[in-house]
Design a protein around this motif. Structure first.
Motif, PDB file in Angstrom:
ATOM      1  N   GLU A  99       1.850 -11.321  72.804  1.00 47.84           N
ATOM      2  CA  GLU A  99       0.953 -10.181  73.003  1.00 47.84           C
ATOM      3  C   GLU A  99       1.462  -9.269  74.121  1.00 47.84           C
ATOM      4  O   GLU A  99       1.359  -8.036  74.031  1.00 47.84           O
ATOM      5  CB  GLU A  99      -0.454 -10.680  73.324  1.00 47.84           C
ATOM      6  N   TYR A 102       4.168  -7.248  72.677  1.00 49.35           N
ATOM      7  CA  TYR A 102       3.640  -6.208  71.789  1.00 49.35           C
ATOM      8  C   TYR A 102       3.264  -4.964  72.587  1.00 49.35           C
ATOM      9  O   TYR A 102       3.700  -3.848  72.274  1.00 49.35           O
ATOM     10  CB  TYR A 102       2.425  -6.734  71.023  1.00 49.35           C
ATOM     11  N   TRP A 103       2.473  -5.147  73.643  1.00 53.37           N
ATOM     12  CA  TRP A 103       1.981  -3.980  74.377  1.00 53.37           C
ATOM     13  C   TRP A 103       3.091  -3.306  75.170  1.00 53.37           C
ATOM     14  O   TRP A 103       3.132  -2.070  75.271  1.00 53.37           O
ATOM     15  CB  TRP A 103       0.807  -4.371  75.272  1.00 53.37           C
ATOM     16  N   ALA A 152       6.237  -9.497  67.133  1.00 50.10           N
ATOM     17  CA  ALA A 152       5.356  -8.618  67.908  1.00 50.10           C
ATOM     18  C   ALA A 152       6.073  -7.331  68.295  1.00 50.10           C
ATOM     19  O   ALA A 152       5.472  -6.243  68.290  1.00 50.10           O
ATOM     20  CB  ALA A 152       4.878  -9.347  69.161  1.00 50.10           C
ATOM     21  N   GLU A 438      -3.182  -1.830  78.952  1.00 51.75           N
ATOM     22  CA  GLU A 438      -2.708  -3.195  78.717  1.00 51.75           C
ATOM     23  C   GLU A 438      -1.459  -3.503  79.544  1.00 51.75           C
ATOM     24  O   GLU A 438      -1.339  -4.587  80.130  1.00 51.75           O
ATOM     25  CB  GLU A 438      -2.420  -3.415  77.228  1.00 51.75           C
TER      26      GLU A 438
END
Length: 454
Positions: A99, A102-103, A152, A438
Motif C-alpha cells: 500500500e 501504491y501511494w 501495486a 497518504e
C-alpha cells in the motif's frame, strides 16, 4: 470526446525544425490525434475549442528511465554517490508495504503528469529489497517479497492515467533459472490486465551490473525472447569499480543481448570500444543528466555515442535523485553538461535534447508508433506552454526558446488522450489530493517501522 486546439505554435517533432508551425490547430477525438494544420481551423461540431492564443503546443514528454515509487524519498543521500544514495533511499523503502508503494508511485506518476511528462519507462522496485553492494554485486541474501509489491506499482501508474512501459527486475539472486524466467510472467500477465493505451508494454530491469549470478545476461536474454520484451539495463553509471563494471559488458555481448531491444541506462563510464560494439549491435541508450549530476556519476560521452549511431532517449530518472521532475531542467542540464565537457556549443543543441526528450525516447523504448510526436493516429498527449506567461521576450528561434527559456511557470495545461490531466501544475485526477495526504502520512511511518534515520 473531441478537442480542437487553435492559434497554437505547434511543435510536432516531425520534419524540418521539428515541425514548427505558427498559427496551427490540432483536432483530437477518442483519445487520438485526427488531424492538424495551420491557418483557419476546420469547423467541427460539438468539439471543445481551446484557444491557446499563441502558446506552444508540443508532445507530452517521454521519460526513458524513471523510478516513480521514490516520490516520497526526495532529499536523501545528498552527500553520497550512487551506492550510498541507494543505501539511504532504498534502505528506507525496504520497510514499505504494498500500500505504501501504491501511494508513493501514484504520487510520483501524478507529479510527472503535472510537470508535462505523459509517458514513462518505469522501473518497479524489485521484490528483493535493496542490499548493500559487495565487490560490485548484491549479496543475494534478501527475501523475495510478494508479487503484490510490484502489482501495486503497476496499478498506481494506471490509476494516475500515466502511460508507461513497466520494467521489473528478474530478482535472479533467488530461484533456479527456470523459476526466474517463469516468475517474470507474473509481470507480463499483470501488465496485460491494464488498459493497453496506458500500459504500453512490459520490460526487464537489466541488472547484470549488480547480479551475483555469472549467467545473469543469459537469463535476461531468455526472458526477452520468451516474452518479447525489451531490456533496459543500468550500466556503467557510477565512478566506483569502473574496470569491474566495464568487464561485464562482455556478458551482454557474449549472451547475444546486443540489439534494438537492449537499452543501456546511464552508460557513462564507457570506452570507445564499448560504444562502438553497442552501436554496431543496435543497442540504444537512456541518458539521465540531472541524476548523473546529482549523484556525481559523470557526463556521458554523448558526441561519441551519437556519432556512432546509437539511438538516445532522455530520462528524468526518479524524484529521489532529481528531486524536481522537471523535463526542461533535465534538457538544459544535459545540454550544458555536454557543452561544458567538449567546449563546443554545437556538440549539443536545444533541438537535440528536445527530440531526445520526446520522440527519441519513444523510439528507444519501441513505442514511437503511439507517443512522442504530434501526428494523426497517435495518442493525443500534449502540453500547452505559454511564452508570455511569464513573458520571455521575442522568440527569435521559437523551437530553441522552447527549450532554453520555458519552465514550469510557462506550462499551463497537460492533456493525456485529449483530456485535461493537469492545469497550472495541479493534476485533475480525483485521487491527487489523497495521494499527497497518504504520502505525507505513510513515509514517516515507513521510516519509524524500520528504525530508519532520516
Amino acid at each position: 470526446m473531441s478537442l480542437l486546439v487553435v492559434r497554437a505554435r505547434l511543435i510536432t517533432m516531425v520534419g524540418d525544425d521539428l515541425g514548427y508551425t505558427e498559427d496551427g490547430w490540432l483536432h483530437a477525438a477518442d483519445g487520438r490525434i485526427v488531424a492538424l494544420g495551420s491557418g483557419e481551423p476546420p469547423a467541427i461540431a460539438d468539439a471543445e475549442v481551446v484557444d491557446v492564443a499563441g502558446a506552444f503546443v508540443a508532445p507530452g514528454f517521454v521519460s526513458a528511465h524513471s523510478h516513480l515509487f521514490t516520490s516520497g524519498a526526495r532529499g536523501l543521500g545528498v552527500d553520497s554517490t550512487l551506492y550510498g544514495w541507494c543505501d539511504s533511499m532504498l534502505g528506507l523503502m525496504a520497510h514499505a508495504s504494498p500500500e505504501d508503494y501504491y501511494w508513493a508511485t501514484l504520487h510520483g506518476s501524478l507529479d510527472f503528469i503535472a510537470n508535462g511528462t505523459t509517458t514513462a519507462f518505469d522501473f518497479t522496485d524489485p521484490r528483493i529489497p535493496w542490499e548493500p553492494m559487495v565487490d560490485g554485486a548484491k549479496t543475494g541474501a534478501g527475501e523475495l517479497r510478494p508479487f503484490a509489491h510490484q502489482a501495486a506499482q503497476i496499478d498506481a501508474k494506471a490509476d494516475a492515467g500515466l502511460r508507461f512501459v513497466n520494467a521489473a527486475s528478474l530478482d535472479d539472486a533467488i530461484g533456479s533459472d527456470d523459476e526466474v524466467v517463469d516468475r517474470f510472467g507474473l509481470v507480463v500477465d499483470h501488465c496485460a490486465s491494464v488498459d493497453p493505451d496506458l500500459c504500453l508494454g512490459a520490460a526487464i530491469m537489466g541488472a547484470v551490473q549488480w547480479s551475483p549470478r555469472p549467467n545473469a545476461a543469459e537469463l535476461e536474454v531468455a526472458v526477452m525472447r520468451r516474452y518479447g520484451v525489451i531490456n533496459e539495463a543500468h550500466f556503467l553509471e557510477t565512478r566506483e569499480e569502473v574496470e569491474l563494471q566495464r568487464s561485464k559488458f562482455a556478458r551482454y555481448r557474449d549472451a547475444g543481448a546486443l540489439g534494438p531491444d537492449l537499452v543501456f541506462g546511464h552508460f557513462i563510464q564507457t570506452t570507445p570500444e564499448i560504444i562502438a560494439e553497442a552501436a554496431a549491435g543496435g543497442a540504444g541508450m537512456s541518458w539521465q543528466p540531472a541524476s548523473n549530476g546529482r549523484l556525481a556519476s559523470g557526463t556521458a560521452d554523448l558526441p561519441t555515442i551519437r556519432a556512432a549511431g546509437m539511438r538516445v532517449g532522455l530520462g528524468l530518472d526518479d524524484q529521489a535523485c532529481t528531486d524536481v521532475a522537471d523535463p526542461w531542467q533535465n534538457m538544459r542540464m544535459g545540454m550544458y553538461s555536454v557543452r561544458a565537457a567538449t567546449g563546443d556549443p554545437a556538440s549539443m543543441l536545444p533541438e537535440d535534447v528536445l527530440r531526445m526528450a520526446t520522440l527519441g525516447s519513444a523510439e528507444v523504448l519501441g513505442v514511437a508508433d503511439r507517443v512522442g510526436s504530434l501526428e494523426p493516429g497517435k495518442l493525443a498527449d500534449l502540453v500547452v506552454v505559454d511564452p508570455r506567461s511569464p513573458d520571455v521576450g521575442p522568440l527569435w528561434h521559437p523551437v530553441r526558446s522552447y527549450v532554453l527559456a520555458m519552465s514550469q511557470r510557462n506550462l499551463k495545461r497537460v492533456y493525456v488522450g485529449g483530456v485535461l490531466a493537469a492545469q497550472d501544475g495541479v493534476p485533475t485526477n480525483p485521487l491527487a489530493a489523497r495521494a499527497v495526504e497518504e504520502v505525507h502520512r505513510r513515509m514517516p511511518e515507513v521510516a519509524a517501522r524500520g528504525g530508519y534515520p532520516v
